[in-house]
Scaffold this active site. Structure first.
Site, PDB file in Angstrom:
ATOM      1  N   GLU A  22       0.862  -1.174   0.000  1.00 44.99           N
ATOM      2  CA  GLU A  22       0.000   0.000   0.000  1.00 44.99           C
ATOM      3  C   GLU A  22       0.903   1.230   0.000  1.00 44.99           C
ATOM      4  O   GLU A  22       1.757   1.385   0.865  1.00 44.99           O
ATOM      5  CB  GLU A  22      -0.914   0.003   1.229  1.00 44.99           C
ATOM      6  CG  GLU A  22      -2.084   0.962   1.144  1.00 44.99           C
ATOM      7  CD  GLU A  22      -1.667   2.410   1.324  1.00 44.99           C
ATOM      8  OE1 GLU A  22      -2.327   3.287   0.742  1.00 44.99           O
ATOM      9  OE2 GLU A  22      -0.690   2.678   2.036  1.00 44.99           O
ATOM     10  N   CYS A  46      -4.926   6.456   5.189  1.00 45.60           N
ATOM     11  CA  CYS A  46      -4.715   5.234   4.423  1.00 45.60           C
ATOM     12  C   CYS A  46      -6.046   4.663   3.968  1.00 45.60           C
ATOM     13  O   CYS A  46      -7.063   4.827   4.650  1.00 45.60           O
ATOM     14  CB  CYS A  46      -3.967   4.223   5.292  1.00 45.60           C
ATOM     15  SG  CYS A  46      -3.656   2.648   4.499  1.00 45.60           S
ATOM     16  N   CYS A  99      -5.443   0.813   6.181  1.00 46.70           N
ATOM     17  CA  CYS A  99      -5.407   0.871   7.652  1.00 46.70           C
ATOM     18  C   CYS A  99      -6.367   1.945   8.141  1.00 46.70           C
ATOM     19  O   CYS A  99      -5.951   2.963   8.701  1.00 46.70           O
ATOM     20  CB  CYS A  99      -3.993   1.174   8.130  1.00 46.70           C
ATOM     21  SG  CYS A  99      -2.744   0.156   7.382  1.00 46.70           S
ATOM     22  N   HIS A 105      -6.557   3.808  12.487  1.00 42.29           N
ATOM     23  CA  HIS A 105      -6.320   5.229  12.718  1.00 42.29           C
ATOM     24  C   HIS A 105      -7.504   5.873  13.439  1.00 42.29           C
ATOM     25  O   HIS A 105      -7.318   6.744  14.298  1.00 42.29           O
ATOM     26  CB  HIS A 105      -6.058   5.951  11.394  1.00 42.29           C
ATOM     27  CG  HIS A 105      -4.705   5.682  10.827  1.00 42.29           C
ATOM     28  ND1 HIS A 105      -3.541   6.117  11.425  1.00 42.29           N
ATOM     29  CD2 HIS A 105      -4.319   5.003   9.718  1.00 42.29           C
ATOM     30  CE1 HIS A 105      -2.500   5.731  10.700  1.00 42.29           C
ATOM     31  NE2 HIS A 105      -2.944   5.044   9.672  1.00 42.29           N
ATOM     32  N   ARG A 108       0.343  -3.965  11.178  1.00 37.64           N
ATOM     33  CA  ARG A 108       1.758  -3.831  10.833  1.00 37.64           C
ATOM     34  C   ARG A 108       2.607  -3.391  12.014  1.00 37.64           C
ATOM     35  O   ARG A 108       3.802  -3.152  11.856  1.00 37.64           O
ATOM     36  CB  ARG A 108       1.907  -2.836   9.675  1.00 37.64           C
ATOM     37  CG  ARG A 108       1.341  -3.381   8.386  1.00 37.64           C
ATOM     38  CD  ARG A 108       1.050  -2.293   7.361  1.00 37.64           C
ATOM     39  NE  ARG A 108       0.397  -2.874   6.197  1.00 37.64           N
ATOM     40  CZ  ARG A 108      -0.921  -3.102   6.110  1.00 37.64           C
ATOM     41  NH1 ARG A 108      -1.714  -2.778   7.106  1.00 37.64           N
ATOM     42  NH2 ARG A 108      -1.435  -3.646   5.026  1.00 37.64           N
ATOM     43  N   SER A 116       4.771   1.810   9.589  1.00 33.82           N
ATOM     44  CA  SER A 116       5.749   1.897   8.506  1.00 33.82           C
ATOM     45  C   SER A 116       6.662   3.106   8.653  1.00 33.82           C
ATOM     46  O   SER A 116       7.644   3.213   7.922  1.00 33.82           O
ATOM     47  CB  SER A 116       5.043   1.909   7.142  1.00 33.82           C
ATOM     48  OG  SER A 116       4.493   0.626   6.881  1.00 33.82           O
ATOM     49  N   CYS A 139       3.066  -0.338   4.311  1.00 41.54           N
ATOM     50  CA  CYS A 139       1.849   0.454   4.145  1.00 41.54           C
ATOM     51  C   CYS A 139       2.282   1.908   4.234  1.00 41.54           C
ATOM     52  O   CYS A 139       2.416   2.463   5.310  1.00 41.54           O
ATOM     53  CB  CYS A 139       0.839   0.107   5.228  1.00 41.54           C
ATOM     54  SG  CYS A 139      -0.809   0.716   4.879  1.00 41.54           S
ATOM     55  N   CYS A 170      -2.001   6.146   1.053  1.00 34.27           N
ATOM     56  CA  CYS A 170      -3.042   5.641   0.147  1.00 34.27           C
ATOM     57  C   CYS A 170      -2.457   5.383  -1.232  1.00 34.27           C
ATOM     58  O   CYS A 170      -1.836   6.249  -1.831  1.00 34.27           O
ATOM     59  CB  CYS A 170      -4.192   6.632   0.067  1.00 34.27           C
ATOM     60  SG  CYS A 170      -5.080   6.744   1.626  1.00 34.27           S
TER      61      CYS A 170
END
Length: 568
Positions: A13, A60, A63, A67, A480, A503, A547, A550
């Site tokens: 992603e 994202c 995810c 969030h 993640r 990430s 990730c 977006c």
């Protein structure tokens, strides 16, 4: 020395560029570069803190729920709020189902094609694949007719010249070594995984009102009214439907996914020697069981240097060890700090872009470089599984021991716990965590039902904002890894907001002391058989399940390549 640039990395992603220098068939140096600016933190300044979760979900497209929930936790932490038990359980169910969905997607749709050769599956025998499946588990969909139907579908793909989702693999690469029957079995489960994902997403949709981007959370709880007598609320009928979906997921996760991961790990046992990288491990506790966030079903903590004797638990949302230990460096990131400082705590963090182009020894990424108590740290299912194991979590021990036992039966040799510190170990841990989350889903459902049976229907406590300044941090063990949101509120408005995402921890560039991030460190020492087809680089990067932000998915109708690997 050969320089390889893979840009963009696909089957992730977001937009990620990886550079490596290869000498003698081995990676000697690596750079991880995030290729887009997020900027949500800047958008949030001056807004109502109760609205932050709606915006942060849009960080994202994958995810999303994580969030939303982490954002409301940050504001609740700043206000020192309590959250009703029903709201905790409903949030936990959403997070658990989202995590199961995410882990299934990662293994089958994003990572497995680095190990499974789809074109080789065409040579497989359905009866042989079914026989192998029967030795691994009693999964009910390993029948000869079902596997034969998958082989027929794959044959049609290839015959039409349109491989579809399988179009961009390194098929026939010398590093691919699974037998045709195993490849066919894995390809069968690849397609069946879509149904399992849909089942998990039903749970998120019912409890969260939609997916992606749930609509039910709020600072102080959730917006799900509970009334067993009303069809317009969260009824017993809907709750029992959720239980049926949890039960349906068990067969696939326990009997297809975990055995597949164990078998791949055993047949690629040499990959337990590669990809360890940073072995400082950070995870946080989750699935709160009380209104204050001091008791959790799933434990977390910090492990220094991979030393299992150096485990320090993180025990609560207000744990100062976590709150005070996080900082972010921008020395090698395309941001500037007003005072020129190298690192800042997130409460004082800044998100001011300062693009300079890619500089090997300067700035080269839109991702900051986080540290935990001054050290680069890896987050994700591997740190989480190791932490839960050290904390004595029974479910983690059960699923890990079963995974290692299947791998031993397939590979014919014992696999030590230390093998987890690797590319293949990272993937195995994600499978174990998926099974743990599925266990937790069932427990959270039982807790919610028991609490409703007591006559407790509360799902929301209204927030009250004081005058002056307050600050809070919310964290969540996302699919993640450690996700944290940091908010400073002044007179009921957001003064500062920072999101330190998994990430960011793993994909970040070098820090102030020139220490590499986890992606970079994990690539050093990896073999690369063919610099024009750097499959081995993708294996290690994909094991983290990147990730970045977006993603944009592109198709060229003229059939021209969208991306290519450059080696020079």
């Amino acid at each position: 020395m050969t320089r390889i640039v893979v840009d963009p990395i696909t089957r992730i992603e977001g937009h990620l560029r990886i550079d490596v220098e290869v000498d003698g068939g081995v990676v000697k140096k690596a750079w991880s570069s995030g290729q887009m600016w997020r900027g949500i933190e800047t958008i949030l300044k001056g807004r109502d803190p109760r609205d932050a979760w709606v915006f942060t979900q849009r960080i994202c497209g994958v995810c999303t729920t994580v969030h939303a929930i982490t954002s409301v936790r940050a504001v609740e932490n700043a206000l020192q709020m309590e959250v009703p038990l029903n709201a905790q359980y409903i949030r936990n169910l959403i997070m658990g189902a989202h995590g199961v969905h995410d882990h299934i997607v990662h293994f089958y749709q994003l990572a497995a094609l680095d190990w499974v050769d789809i074109t080789s599956a065409l040579k497989g025998d359905p009866a042989g694949a079914a026989k192998i499946g029967a030795t691994l588990s009693d999964y009910q969909h390993n029948s000869v007719p079902e596997i034969a139907a998958v082989k027929e579908r794959l044959t049609k793909f290839v015959g039409s010249g349109q491989l579809g989702v399988f179009a961009s693999g390194y098929w026939g690469h010398p590093a691919m070594k699974l037998p045709p029957d195993v490849n066919l079995l894995a390809a069968t489960h690849y397609l069946q995984a879509f149904d399992a994902q849909r089942t998990a997403n039903k749970i998120v949709s019912v409890l969260g009102s939609k997916t992606p981007h749930i609509q039910n959370v709020a600072v102080g709880g959730v917006a799900n009214p509970i009334n067993p007598e009303s069809q317009s609320t969260l009824t017993l009928e809907r709750l029992y439907a959720i239980k049926s979906w949890i039960d349906a997921l068990k067969d696939f996760v326990y009997n297809a996914m975990l055995p597949d991961i164990a078998a791949v790990g055993a047949l690629y046992a040499d990959w337990t020697k590669y990809g360890a990288g940073i072995v400082n491990y950070l995870s946080v506790p989750d699935m709160p069981l009380d209104t204050k966030g001091t008791q959790f079903e799933l434990p977390g903590g910090y492990i220094d240097g991979g030393d299992l004797a150096k485990f320090k638990p993180i025990t609560a949302f207000n744990d100062p060890y976590f709150r005070d230990g996080v900082a972010e460096s921008v020395k090698h990131a395309w941001y500037t700090y007003a005072d020129g400082g190298g690192t800042k705590h997130p409460f004082k963090g800044e998100t001011t872009p300062g693009y300079t182009d890619f500089q090997d020894d300067g700035k080269y990424s839109w991702i900051k470089a986080p540290t935990f108590h001054g050290k680069r740290t890896q987050v994700g299912p591997l740190p989480n599984v190791v932490a839960m194991l050290l904390a004595g979590h029974a479910g983690t021990k059960k699923h890990l021991e079963r995974t290692l036992a299947i791998a031993k039966a397939v590979g014919g040799k014992e696999i030590p716990l230390t093998a987890l510190h690797s590319t293949i170990g990272r993937i195995a841990a994600r499978g174990v965590r998926c099974a743990v989350l599925l266990d937790s889903l069932e427990n959270q459902w039982n807790l919610l039902m028991a609490n409703i049976a007591k006559g407790d229907y509360a799902t929301f406590n209204p927030p009250e904002f004081p005058k002056g300044e307050v600050q809070g941090v919310g964290f969540h063990e996302a699919p993640r890894g450690v996700l944290s949101h940091w908010v400073v509120i002044e007179n009921a408005k957001i003064k500062n907001y920072q999101a330190v995402v998994p990430s960011t921890w793993n994909a970040g560039p070098r820090d102030d002391s020139e220490a590499m991030g986890p992606y970079e460190a994990s690539l050093v020492g990896n073999p690369v058989a063919n610099t024009e087809l750097p499959l081995e680089v993708l294996r290690t990067v994909h094991s983290f399940d990147p990730c970045i932000a977006c993603a944009v998915h592109m198709v060229d109708l003229a059939g021209r390549p969208i991306a290519q690997v450059r080696a020079y």
